[in-house]
Scaffold this motif. Structure first.
Motif, PDB file in Angstrom:
ATOM      1  N   ASP A   6      24.885  41.125   3.988  1.00 30.11           N
ATOM      2  CA  ASP A   6      25.713  41.308   5.079  1.00 30.11           C
ATOM      3  C   ASP A   6      26.962  41.180   4.432  1.00 30.11           C
ATOM      4  OD1 ASP A   6      27.083  40.526   7.307  1.00 30.11           O
ATOM      5  OD2 ASP A   6      25.300  39.842   8.554  1.00 30.11           O
ATOM      6  N   ASP A   7      27.668  42.231   4.196  1.00 29.99           N
ATOM      7  CA  ASP A   7      29.048  41.992   3.484  1.00 29.99           C
ATOM      8  C   ASP A   7      29.858  41.246   4.545  1.00 29.99           C
ATOM      9  OD1 ASP A   7      28.400  43.597   1.560  1.00 29.99           O
ATOM     10  OD2 ASP A   7      29.004  45.364   2.492  1.00 29.99           O
ATOM     11  N   GLU A   8      29.964  41.468   5.873  1.00 28.94           N
ATOM     12  CA  GLU A   8      30.880  40.601   6.780  1.00 28.94           C
ATOM     13  C   GLU A   8      30.611  39.061   6.688  1.00 28.94           C
ATOM     14  OE1 GLU A   8      32.178  40.362  11.443  1.00 28.94           O
ATOM     15  OE2 GLU A   8      29.823  40.647  11.060  1.00 28.94           O
ATOM     16  N   LEU A   9      29.351  38.810   6.545  1.00 29.96           N
ATOM     17  CA  LEU A   9      29.003  37.413   6.329  1.00 29.96           C
ATOM     18  C   LEU A   9      29.791  36.733   4.847  1.00 29.96           C
ATOM     19  CD1 LEU A   9      27.692  34.771   7.489  1.00 29.96           C
ATOM     20  CD2 LEU A   9      25.391  35.822   6.251  1.00 29.96           C
ATOM     21  N   LEU A  10      29.491  37.645   3.814  1.00 28.72           N
ATOM     22  CA  LEU A  10      29.834  37.263   2.569  1.00 28.72           C
ATOM     23  C   LEU A  10      31.532  37.053   2.587  1.00 28.72           C
ATOM     24  CD1 LEU A  10      27.959  39.679   0.297  1.00 28.72           C
ATOM     25  CD2 LEU A  10      27.744  37.042   0.155  1.00 28.72           C
TER      26      LEU A  10
END
Length: 255
Positions: free
Chosen positions: A230-234
């Motif tokens: 999850d790029d957004e979460l990172l």
């Protein structure tokens, strides 16, 4: 890290009661303390020391109650070893016990009828901790985890449906930790991203607060490996000034 259960239970205790916390990680236990009630908590790994502490206080005539993970997971081992036993989460049962104790009609065992709504939880009494003795202060956002890992007892205690506080509650706790001088806060959730939507809401709040105040606190927490998908979460973790995450890979398979 401080054991968050103690300030949490202190926060559930009305102002008419005086509360003193003792964390044996950073101070000696005062067995001569004058107290109407002595509460003891710990994990299964603390079993031997917990029983030593309980036996010594009871030998001195103190009224001893036990709660926490060991008491909740192995209550059969503690019945008869204390005056009152608490099984499962205490948001409802601890205030009930205090009312019963004042009326002189307490029960030997208190067990929550259902999982508590964390949005109604009062703020833990962080002010009762000696902050200078700790590497970081601890805050809890949610309890429970959607996974079913065979080695883990978290779902036995907290269930498989994550229950969370409102982001505003957690921000108030972070503000209090900052006021008390903490420079690092550990979010103790066993899987902070058990509910990704809620986690992202909180991260946005933390990021905005940090940006406003110059990022005076660094954060860390525990997550599951799917955080990497999850790029957004990172990116939100980075923006909120999470410097490290702990990922447990306890049951690997070559496949």
């Amino acid at each position: 890290f401080p054991n968050l259960s103690m300030p949490t239970v202190a926060g559930l205790t009305g102002p008419e009661h005086e509360v003193t916390l003792c964390d044996e990680n950073v101070e000696e236990v005062d067995f001569d303390v004058e107290a109407d009630i002595v509460g003891v908590t710990g994990y299964i790994v603390h079993k031997q020391r917990m029983l030593e502490i309980v036996d010594e206080f009871r030998r001195r005539g103190r009224f001893v109650v036990i709660g926490g993970p060991y008491a909740s997971l192995c209550p059969e081992e503690l019945r008869g070893r204390c005056d009152v036993l608490f099984v499962d989460e205490a948001e409802e049962t601890w205030p009930q016990f205090l009312r019963d104790f004042e009326a002189g009609c307490w029960k030997e065992e208190y067990r929550a009828a259902e999982k508590p709504d964390l949005t109604a939880s009062p703020m833990p009494r962080f002010d009762l901790l000696d902050v200078d003795r700790y590497h970081a202060l601890t805050v809890q956002f949610a309890r429970g985890c959607p996974f079913n890992c065979e080695f883990c007892d978290i779902i036995v205690m907290y269930g498989r449906r994550p229950r969370a506080k409102a982001p505003a509650q957690v921000m108030a706790e972070i503000e209090e930790c900052h006021r008390l001088g903490a420079r690092q806060v550990f979010l103790v959730d066993d899987n902070f991203i058990g509910n990704k939507k809620l986690a992202k809401e909180l991260l946005r709040e933390i990021a905005a607060w940090g940006e406003k105040h110059g990022h005076p606190i660094s954060f860390n927490t525990e997550v599951s490996l799917n955080v990497a998908q999850d790029d957004e979460l990172l990116e939100l973790l980075r923006a909120a000034h999470f410097t490290t995450v702990f990922i447990g890979i306890e049951s690997p398979r070559k496949a």
